[in-house]
Write an enzyme that holds these catalytic residues in place. Structure first.
Site, PDB file in Angstrom:
ATOM      1  N   ASP A   1      34.551  11.317  48.875  1.00  0.00           N
ATOM      2  CA  ASP A   1      34.846  12.613  49.502  1.00  0.00           C
ATOM      3  C   ASP A   1      36.245  12.662  50.130  1.00  0.00           C
ATOM      4  O   ASP A   1      36.784  13.729  50.364  1.00  0.00           O
ATOM      5  CB  ASP A   1      33.793  12.899  50.578  1.00  0.00           C
ATOM      6  CG  ASP A   1      32.391  12.764  50.028  1.00  0.00           C
ATOM      7  OD1 ASP A   1      31.710  13.782  49.896  1.00  0.00           O
ATOM      8  OD2 ASP A   1      31.995  11.632  49.698  1.00  0.00           O
TER       9      ASP A   1
ATOM     10  N   GLU B   1      41.739   0.797  53.357  1.00  0.00           N
ATOM     11  CA  GLU B   1      41.368   0.726  54.776  1.00  0.00           C
ATOM     12  C   GLU B   1      40.327  -0.372  55.000  1.00  0.00           C
ATOM     13  O   GLU B   1      39.324  -0.424  54.289  1.00  0.00           O
ATOM     14  CB  GLU B   1      40.825   2.092  55.217  1.00  0.00           C
ATOM     15  CG  GLU B   1      41.912   3.160  55.170  1.00  0.00           C
ATOM     16  CD  GLU B   1      41.389   4.585  55.023  1.00  0.00           C
ATOM     17  OE1 GLU B   1      40.242   4.846  55.390  1.00  0.00           O
ATOM     18  OE2 GLU B   1      42.162   5.431  54.519  1.00  0.00           O
TER      19      GLU B   1
ATOM     20  N   SER C   1      45.424   6.563  55.563  1.00  0.00           N
ATOM     21  CA  SER C   1      46.473   7.362  54.932  1.00  0.00           C
ATOM     22  C   SER C   1      46.212   7.391  53.431  1.00  0.00           C
ATOM     23  O   SER C   1      46.884   6.704  52.660  1.00  0.00           O
ATOM     24  CB  SER C   1      47.853   6.739  55.192  1.00  0.00           C
ATOM     25  OG  SER C   1      48.115   6.572  56.564  1.00  0.00           O
ATOM     26  N   GLU C   2      45.242   8.188  53.013  1.00  0.00           N
ATOM     27  CA  GLU C   2      44.855   8.160  51.600  1.00  0.00           C
ATOM     28  C   GLU C   2      46.005   8.516  50.665  1.00  0.00           C
ATOM     29  O   GLU C   2      46.154   7.911  49.593  1.00  0.00           O
ATOM     30  CB  GLU C   2      43.657   9.091  51.349  1.00  0.00           C
ATOM     31  CG  GLU C   2      42.314   8.528  51.802  1.00  0.00           C
ATOM     32  CD  GLU C   2      42.113   8.559  53.318  1.00  0.00           C
ATOM     33  OE1 GLU C   2      42.913   9.202  54.015  1.00  0.00           O
ATOM     34  OE2 GLU C   2      41.156   7.918  53.802  1.00  0.00           O
TER      35      GLU C   2
ATOM     36  N   ILE D   1      38.895  11.602  48.724  1.00  0.00           N
ATOM     37  CA  ILE D   1      39.894  11.468  47.665  1.00  0.00           C
ATOM     38  C   ILE D   1      40.783  12.703  47.545  1.00  0.00           C
ATOM     39  O   ILE D   1      41.870  12.640  46.979  1.00  0.00           O
ATOM     40  CB  ILE D   1      39.206  11.116  46.322  1.00  0.00           C
ATOM     41  CG1 ILE D   1      40.123  10.265  45.451  1.00  0.00           C
ATOM     42  CG2 ILE D   1      38.727  12.369  45.590  1.00  0.00           C
ATOM     43  CD1 ILE D   1      39.407   9.530  44.342  1.00  0.00           C
TER      44      ILE D   1
ATOM     45  N   HIS E   1      30.345  13.465  52.832  1.00  0.00           N
ATOM     46  CA  HIS E   1      30.285  12.018  52.591  1.00  0.00           C
ATOM     47  C   HIS E   1      29.322  11.639  51.476  1.00  0.00           C
ATOM     48  O   HIS E   1      28.892  10.497  51.405  1.00  0.00           O
ATOM     49  CB  HIS E   1      29.868  11.267  53.860  1.00  0.00           C
ATOM     50  CG  HIS E   1      30.965  11.107  54.866  1.00  0.00           C
ATOM     51  ND1 HIS E   1      31.525  12.172  55.533  1.00  0.00           N
ATOM     52  CD2 HIS E   1      31.603  10.005  55.325  1.00  0.00           C
ATOM     53  CE1 HIS E   1      32.458  11.723  56.362  1.00  0.00           C
ATOM     54  NE2 HIS E   1      32.522  10.415  56.253  1.00  0.00           N
TER      55      HIS E   1
END
Ligand SMILES: Cc1ncc(C[n+]2csc(CCOP(=O)(O)OP(=O)(O)O)c2C)c(N)n1
Lengths: 332, 340
Positions: free
Chosen positions: A89, A32, A63-64, A91, A133
Site C-alpha cells: 500500500d 526500512e 522515504s519510499e 508503493i 494496509h
C-alpha cells in the site's frame, strides 16, 4: 533427484537474498528496518546484515521515493539493488520511480541505460489491517511496458523466482503475500536454482475446467479444486507465477482442453488482472468455450477493518460459485 | 555560506580562473545559447514541429557545471536541460536529433526533449517529472561510493522541484549517507507560471539545506565564474568524501516556460531588470574587460552557430525511428509483450 530442504516462504526468500548477495557483489538490499537485529516487520531479511554487512543491507529513512529512486540510480550504474517497500500500500509514494523511471529508462535511452532493479513488497491482504494496509495492487503494474511483475505462491517458486528477478536485466516488481510467509514446502538446495520469469505452472492437473490464479489466491483455488473433485469435477489449477509477461500460452493450452475457465485473485475483480486474462482467453478460444469465462476477486470496496475483511475478499466459495456458473450448473 | 546580498550580480572576479577556463566557459555558453535559439527559430518558422523548454538565460550555470566536472562524472537533468546536455558534452546531433525525434537522436528518437541520456558523456537521465531526478542522482552517487571511485553526481532542477517530496527524500538520504552528489537548483524565479515567492515561505532555496543537514550556498547564477567556483568547491568536497552540497544558482528564464509561452505573467519591470543581468551580455562584457578581444568572442559565437547549423542539417535529413526500432528496448532480451 534434486536434493531439497523444507523451508517456509519467509526462509526461502531469505535464502534467495542471501545467495544473491553471496553470488554477486553488485547485489545490495535497501529499505526500512532491514538490518539486524530488527530485520523488518516481515523479518524476511533476518541475519543478512550480520552476514553481509550494513553496506550490503542498507537501512533507509522512511522515504519510499528515495529508496526506489536511489535503487534506480545504482541500477543504471550496473548494480542489482533489491529495494523493499515494506507493505504494498505504500508503493504509491514510489510509483513515479517505478513507472516513469525504472520501467522506461532502457526504452527512452535507446538501450543505453538498463535498470536491473528488483522491488520486493509485501501484500498484507487477509491480515485485517484495513484500507491502507491490505491491498493487492498488481493490476496497477501490469499496465506498464518495461516492467515485470512476479508473485509466487510457494517456497520453491519464491526462491527461484526471486533469484531470477534479481539477475534479470529488467526491473521486476516482486510481490510477497505476508499471509504466506509461514507456508512451508520443499525447496531445491544449491545456488543454481532458478524458476524462469514468464512461465506458469500447472499446480494441479484436471480436465473439466481451468482455474487460473497466482500468489495468495493459489491456495484458495487449490482448495476449490479439492472440493470440486469430491463432486466428481476435475479442475486444473494454473499458477501464473508471473503476471507481466503473462504466460498466456499455458493458459490457452489448458482452457483449450477443459473449455471452461475461472480466474481467481485477491485484487479487485473490477479492472483486475482477471479482466485482461478473460479478454485474451475469450478472443483466442471464442467458439471453443463451453461456458463464459468467469473471474472472481475482491469486492469493489476499500478493504474494511478486521472482522469484515473476509466478506469482501476472495474466498473458496466465490471460486466454487464461479466454477458452477461456467459449468452451467443451475441454481448457483 | 555566501548569499546574493554579499555577492551582488555581475561582480565576477577572475580569481583563480585561467584565461583558458574563461574561454571554455564562454564557448560552452555560446553553444548552449545557439542550440536553444536555433530550435526555437526552427519552430517559429515552421521548419519543424517539436517542443522545448527554453533555457535561454540560464547558460552560465550549465557552463560552470561542465567546467567543474570530469567526463566520467554523472549528470541528471530535466526537460529544461538542453544547456546542461551541451555543457556536459553530449554531441549536438544526438541532442537535436532527440528533440526532433529522428534516428540521429541519443535514443534514436525514442526519448524526446525530456528524456535524453548519454552515458558516454555521463548524462544518465533526463526527466520530465519535476523533482524525481534527485533520488536517482543519489543512487548514482551511492554507486560511485560502492565502486570505490571518486566520481561525483550532479543533479539540476528548478526552484519548483524543491517543493516536492522527492527532493526532500533524496537530499535527506544523501545527507544521511554523506554521498558525493551536488544538488544544483537553477532558480529561475518561476515554476511554470507561478513565481517562487508564491510557493516558498523562505527567501532562498539554499536555506532548505539547514533543515536537512548539508551545506547550502546561494550564488549568482548569471555569473559563470562565481558559479563555477561554488560548484568546483562542492565537487572537491564530495570527491574527498565530505558529502553533498545544495547549491542555489539564481538566474532568469527569458523565453517563458515552453517555446511559445509568451510569459505574460512576468511583470515588465522584473523582466527588464533581469535583462540587465543576461549572462550572454554581461559575461562577454566582462571578458572584454579582462583580456579578450571582440574578434575572439565573435569567433567563439560564430563557431557555435556553425556547429549547431551543421548538426541541424544532419538531423533533419535523418528519418524518424521506424516501427521496428520503436518496439525495441522495452525489455532487455527483445521480449515483446502483445495481446495478439
Ligand atoms: C511531478 C510534476 N508535477 C507537475 C509537472 C508539470 N510541470 C512541468 S515543469 C513545471 C514547473 C517546474 O518548475 P521548476 O522546478 O522551478 O523548474 P523550471 O521549469 O523553472 O526549470 C511543472 C509544474 C511535472 N512535469 N511534474
Amino acid at each position: 533427484m534434486t536434493e531439497t530442504q523444507t523451508l517456509s516462504i519467509r526462509e526461502a526468500i531469505n535464502q534467495g537474498l542471501d545467495e544473491a548477495l553471496r553470488l554477486d557483489p553488485k547485489v545490495f538490499l535497501l529499505g526500512e528496518d532491514l538490518a539486524d537485529p530488527a530485520a523488518g516487520v516481515n523479518a524476511v531479511t533476518r541475519g543478512l546484515a550480520t552476514a553481509h554487512g550494513m553496506d550490503r543491507v542498507m537501512n533507509t529513512p522512511i522515504s519510499e521515493a528515495a529508496i526506489v529512486g536511489a535503487a534506480v540510480g545504482a541500477a543504471i550504474e550496473g548494480y542489482r539493488p533489491v529495494a523493499e517497500i515494506m507493505i504494498m500500500d505504500f508503493i504509491g509514494i514510489a510509483m513515479d520511480q517505478i513507472v516513469n523511471h525504472a520501467a522506461k529508462l532502457r526504452y527512452m535511452s535507446g538501450g543505453r541505460t538498463s535498470c536491473p532493479l528488483t522491488v520486493r513488497t509485501a501484500v498484507f491482504a487477509g491480515t485485517g489491517s484495513g484500507g491502507t494496509h491490505s491491498q493487492s495492487l498488481e493490476a496497477w503494474f501490469m499496465h506498464v511496458p518495461g516492467l515485470k511483475v512476479v508473485y509466487p505462491s510457494n517456497p520453491a517458486d519464491a526462491k527461484g523466482l526471486l533469484l531470477s528477478s534479481i539477475f534479470d536485466p529488467d526491473p521486476v516488481l516482486f510481490m510477497e503475500a505476508s499471509r504466506l510467509y509461514g507456508v512451508k514446502g520443499d525447496v531445491p538446495v544449491g545456488d543454481g536454482y532458478r524458476v524462469p520469469i514468464g512461465k506458469a505452472a500447472i499446480a494441479r492437473p484436471g480436465t473439466d475446467l481451468s482455474i487460473i490464479t497466482y500468489g495468495l489466491a493459489t491456495s484458495a483455488s487449490l482448495s476449490a479444486a479439492e472440493a470440486l473433485a469430491a463432486e466428481g469435477i476435475s479442475a486444473e489449477v494454473i499458477d501464473l507465477r508471473t503476471l507481466l509477461p503473462l504466460d498466456i500460452d499455458t493458459v490457452v493450452e489448458s482452457v483449450g482442453r477443459t473449455r471452461r475457465a475461472v480466474i481467481a485473485h485477491n485484487a479487485t475483480t473490477v479492472a483486475g488482472p482477471g479482466a485482461e486474462i478473460a479478454a485474451q482467453v475469450s478472443a483466442k478460444l471464442f467458439g471453443a468455450l463451453d461456458g463464459p469465462v468467469e473471474r472472481v476477486g475482491a469486492r469493489f470496496t476499500p478493504i474494511p477493518a478486521r472482522a469484515s475483511e473476509a466478506a469482501v475478499t476472495l474466498n473458496v466459495a466465490d471460486i466454487l460459485s464461479a466454477a458452477r456458473r461456467t459449468l452451467g450448473v443451475v441454481g448457483v | 555560506m555566501t548569499s546574493l546580498q554579499d555577492a551582488p550580480p555581475d561582480s565576477t572576479t577572475a580569481e583563480s580562473v585561467t584565461k583558458e577556463q574563461l574561454s571554455r566557459l564562454f564557448s560552452s555558453m555560446a553553444r548552449e545559447e545557439a542550440v536553444d535559439v536555433r530550435i526555437r527559430n526552427g519552430i517559429k518558422r515552421g521548419e519543424f514541429a517539436t517542443v522545448i523548454w527554453p533555457s535561454r538565460g540560464q547558460e552560465a550555470i550549465s557552463a560552470a557545471i561542465g567546467l567543474a566536472l570530469r567526463p566520467d562524472d554523472r549528470l541528471v537533468t530535466t526537460y529544461r536541460g538542453l544547456h546542461d546536455h551541451v555543457a556536459k558534452g553530449v554531441p549536438l546531433p544526438e541532442i537535436i536529433g532527440e528533440v526532433l525525434g529522428t534516428s540521429t537522436g541519443a535514443s534514436r528518437g525514442k526519448g524526446g526533449t525530456m528524456h535524453i541520456a548519454d552515458p558516454d558523456h555521463g548524462v544518465m537521465m533526463t526527466t520530465g517529472i519535476v523533482g524525481s531526478g534527485v533520488p536517482v542522482a543519489v543512487g548514482l552517487a551511492l554507486a560511485a561510493v560502492k565502486d570505490g571511485v571518486d566520481r561525483v553526481a550532479v543533479v539540476t532542477f528548478g526552484d519548483g522541484a524543491t517543493n516536492t517530496g522527492s527532493f526532500h527524500e533524496g537530499v535527506n538520504l544523501a545527507a544521511v549517507w554523506k554521498l558525493p552528489v551536488i544538488f544544483v537548483c537553477q532558480n529561475n524565479l518561476y515554476a511554470e507560471m507561478t513565481p517562487v515567492e508564491e510557493t516558498m515561505a523562505i527567501e532562498h532555496v539554499a536555506q532548505r539545506a539547514l533543515g536537512l543537514g548539508l551545506p547550502g550556498v546561494t550564488v549568482d547564477g548569471n555569473d559563470p565564474v562565481a558559479t563555477y567556483q561554488v560548484i568546483r568547491d562542492a565537487v572537491a568536497l564530495a570527491r574527498a568524501g565530505g558529502g553533498p552540497t545544495l547549491i542555489e544558482a539564481v538566474t532568469f528564464r527569458f523565453e517563458g516556460h515552453y517555446a511559445g509561452d509568451g510569459g505574460k505573467y512576468i511583470p515588465a519591470e522584473q523582466y527588464a531588470e533581469a535583462k540587465l543581468h543576461d549572462p550572454m551580455v554581461t559575461f562577454p562584457r566582462f571578458l572584454l574587460e579582462n583580456g579578450f578581444t571582440a574578434a575572439e568572442l565573435d569567433e567563439i559565437r560564430q563557431q557555435a552557430a556553425d556547429e549547431v547549423e551543421a548538426a541541424v542539417k544532419v538531423v533533419v535529413a535523418a528519418p524518424p525511428a521506424d516501427l521496428e526500432e520503436i518496439r525495441t528496448d522495452v525489455y532487455a532480451d527483445g521480449l515483446v509483450v502483445t495481446h495478439d
